[in-house]
Design a protein around this motif. Structure first.
Motif, mmCIF file in Angstrom:
data_model
loop_
_atom_site.group_PDB
_atom_site.id
_atom_site.type_symbol
_atom_site.label_atom_id
_atom_site.label_comp_id
_atom_site.label_asym_id
_atom_site.label_seq_id
_atom_site.Cartn_x
_atom_site.Cartn_y
_atom_site.Cartn_z
ATOM 1 N N GLU A 77 -27.675 58.430 14.829
ATOM 2 C CA GLU A 77 -27.406 57.261 13.974
ATOM 3 C C GLU A 77 -27.271 55.988 14.798
ATOM 4 O OE1 GLU A 77 -25.647 59.978 14.184
ATOM 5 O OE2 GLU A 77 -23.471 59.628 14.262
ATOM 6 N N THR A 127 -19.815 49.266 9.794
ATOM 7 C CA THR A 127 -20.214 50.512 10.439
ATOM 8 C C THR A 127 -21.435 50.298 11.308
ATOM 9 O OG1 THR A 127 -19.390 51.728 8.510
ATOM 10 C CG2 THR A 127 -20.868 52.909 9.993
ATOM 11 N N ASN A 139 -27.795 51.859 3.522
ATOM 12 C CA ASN A 139 -26.782 51.996 2.489
ATOM 13 C C ASN A 139 -25.409 52.382 3.080
ATOM 14 O OD1 ASN A 139 -25.910 51.865 -0.175
ATOM 15 N ND2 ASN A 139 -26.316 54.056 -0.545
ATOM 16 N N ILE A 140 -25.066 51.670 4.125
ATOM 17 C CA ILE A 140 -23.740 51.871 4.747
ATOM 18 C C ILE A 140 -23.123 50.489 4.977
ATOM 19 C CG2 ILE A 140 -24.283 54.075 5.890
ATOM 20 C CD1 ILE A 140 -24.918 52.544 8.420
ATOM 21 N N ALA A 151 -27.814 47.437 7.236
ATOM 22 C CA ALA A 151 -26.775 48.001 6.359
ATOM 23 C C ALA A 151 -27.326 48.258 4.965
ATOM 24 C CB ALA A 151 -25.595 47.039 6.292
#
Lengths: 185, 290
Positions: free
Chosen positions: A137, A165, A160-161, A156
């Motif tokens: 990741e 993060t 879809n985070i 992002a």
């Protein structure tokens, strides 16, 4: 490639002359491939998408408007194609990432304690070896940021985070790469 | 320290395979497909043109057929109308031939011409006339024959009238004076009863009829109002609300059947008795007795 040269190549394409496409191919193959690879993260997929990109450009050359910045136009088009591919095959890619992650867990050497070696190059290895040290990741975000020149917000949204993060993972990746002698921005 | 971005892109570039053959093949395939689609479109357009042409030809055929049908209908309609006219002319021919005067010659000539164009032959017309005279028309006649019936009736009536006239003349030769007196007296009596006129007027009526050379009165009847409303009576001033008119069919001394009109016009206590004849000039047949 200048704007004029690019427009001339597009004109050739519109006239059915494949030399126009060849000129653009020679000038921007690496650029397009990097962008695509940065999104999809797999060599085979990147090759397929890059090929499709040039074929699609041949088909839709009439949509290009001269003077709008051809490099940005090409980058956006390639990135969108790669993202579409990623969305279509998201499950497969994520599974691959998970498998690689599990494989890598055993092989990854424990990084030296940050307290002792944060700014030091602990090992002089190749870039590929350094990238392999990253979690999947983390590498994905590095590829998107470095190769595809995407913003954190775009990454992002695509993954879809939360953007926090994304930035945290990117920062962690850069720290690791720095230990192997590669300075990121 | 090495620049991550520069090194990374350089490494990626080294790994890029030559994709041109794949791209060129894809372009060629696309162009071939594009050409095929264009050909399909051309074929579709040609097919549409052919279909349109077929439709136009079909419409032309239908229009032609409709025109032919219309023409045929027009011809049949005109033919039927002409046939009816011919039949009517033919049916009137016998009557007109018998009763035509010099003034009516053009009409008779027209009737004769029409008769030539009619479907009926003269022999058939004669046969029909005979059948009507025999009083069989009501059951055996066709539609065409029915149209000719009135004319045939006239001819038959005339024939019957001639027969009757001969009988009357024979009787008149035997006792003419008595017959005249009796008939005129009878008529005067009828009119007198109906109009409440006096004996004096009845005598006048008898005198008028005697002056008209009436031998026998075959019929006497009060004429209906609608007849008296006709233009002829109205224009000659013989009719108003105070007038009673009687039609008299009689046989004169020459054996001819003549029609007379007797009318009594009342004006307060006085009355005017007049007689007119349909078939003879007015001036010769009007008798005023005031």
């Amino acid at each position: 490639m200048t704007e004029e040269a690019f427009s001339l190549s597009v004109s050739k394409i519109l006239a059915g002359d494949k030399t126009g496409l060849r000129e653009i191919y020679d000038a921007y193959l690496a650029y397009i491939y990097q962008i695509v690879y940065g999104v999809v993260g797999r060599k085979e997929d990147a090759e397929d998408i890059t090929s499709e990109f040039f074929i699609k450009f041949w088909q839709q050359a009439d949509k290009y408007k001269a003077g709008s910045g051809h490099k940005g136009y090409l980058a956006t088009m390639a990135r969108n194609m790669a993202i579409d591919h990623l969305r279509k095959h998201k499950r497969e890619i994520l599974d691959d990432f998970t498998a690689n992650d599990e494989d890598d867990v055993s092989s990854i050497k424990e990084p030296v304690s940050e307290d002792n070696t944060e700014a030091q190059v602990v090992e002089d290895i190749s870039l590929q070896e350094a990238l392999d040290k990253l979690k999947p990741e983390e590498k994905q975000i590095v590829d998107m940021k470095v190769l595809s020149e995407m913003t954190f917000a775009e990454i992002a949204r695509l993954l879809n985070i939360p953007m926090g993060t994304v930035t945290w993972r990117y920062r962690e990746a850069i720290k690791k790469l720095r230990r192997y002698g590669y300075e990121g921005t | 320290m090495k620049a991550l971005e520069t090194e990374y892109k350089k490494q990626i570039s080294l790994d890029i395979p030559d994709l041109w053959d794949r791209i060129e093949a894809g372009v060629d395939e696309y162009e071939a497909t594009k050409t095929t689609e264009a050909e399909v479109k051309v074929v579709d357009i040609d097919r549409k043109k052919k279909n349109n042409k077929k439709i136009i030809v079909m419409i032309g055929k239908i229009a032609g057929a409709a025109a032919c049908m219309l023409l045929a209908a027009t011809v049949i309609f005109n033919f039927g109308t002409r046939k009816n006219a011919s039949i009517k002319a033919d049916s009137g021919m016998a009557f007109m031939a018998n009763s035509t005067t010099c003034e009516e010659a053009p009409a008779a000539e027209y009737a004769a011409e029409a008769a030539e164009e009619a479907y009926w032959t003269d022999e058939e017309a004669v046969e029909c006339e005979e059948s009507v005279a025999a009083d069989t028309a009501g059951t055996a006649m066709t539609e065409t024959a029915e149209e000719t019936a009135p004319a045939m009736d006239n001819a038959a009536a005339k024939e019957a009238s001639e027969v009757k006239t001969a009988d009357v003349l024979n009787e008149a030769a035997k006792d003419s004076a008595v017959s005249i007196n009796a008939d005129t007296a009878e008529m005067a009596s009828i009119i007198a009863d109906d109009t409440a006129c006096g004996e004096q007027e009845a005598a006048k009526i008898a005198a008028i009829l005697a002056d008209c050379d009436v031998v026998t009165i075959t019929e006497i009847s009060r004429l209906p109002v609608e007849i008296m409303d006709s233009d002829w009576y109205m224009s000659n001033g013989y009719w108003n609300i105070n007038t009673d008119v009687y039609g008299v069919n009689a046989i004169d001394v020459n054996g001819d059947s003549v029609d007379y009109g007797l009318y009594i016009e009342r004006n307060g206590d006085s009355s005017t008795l007049k007689a007119i004849g349909k078939d003879k000039p007015y001036k010769d047949l009007v008798y005023e007795n005031q």
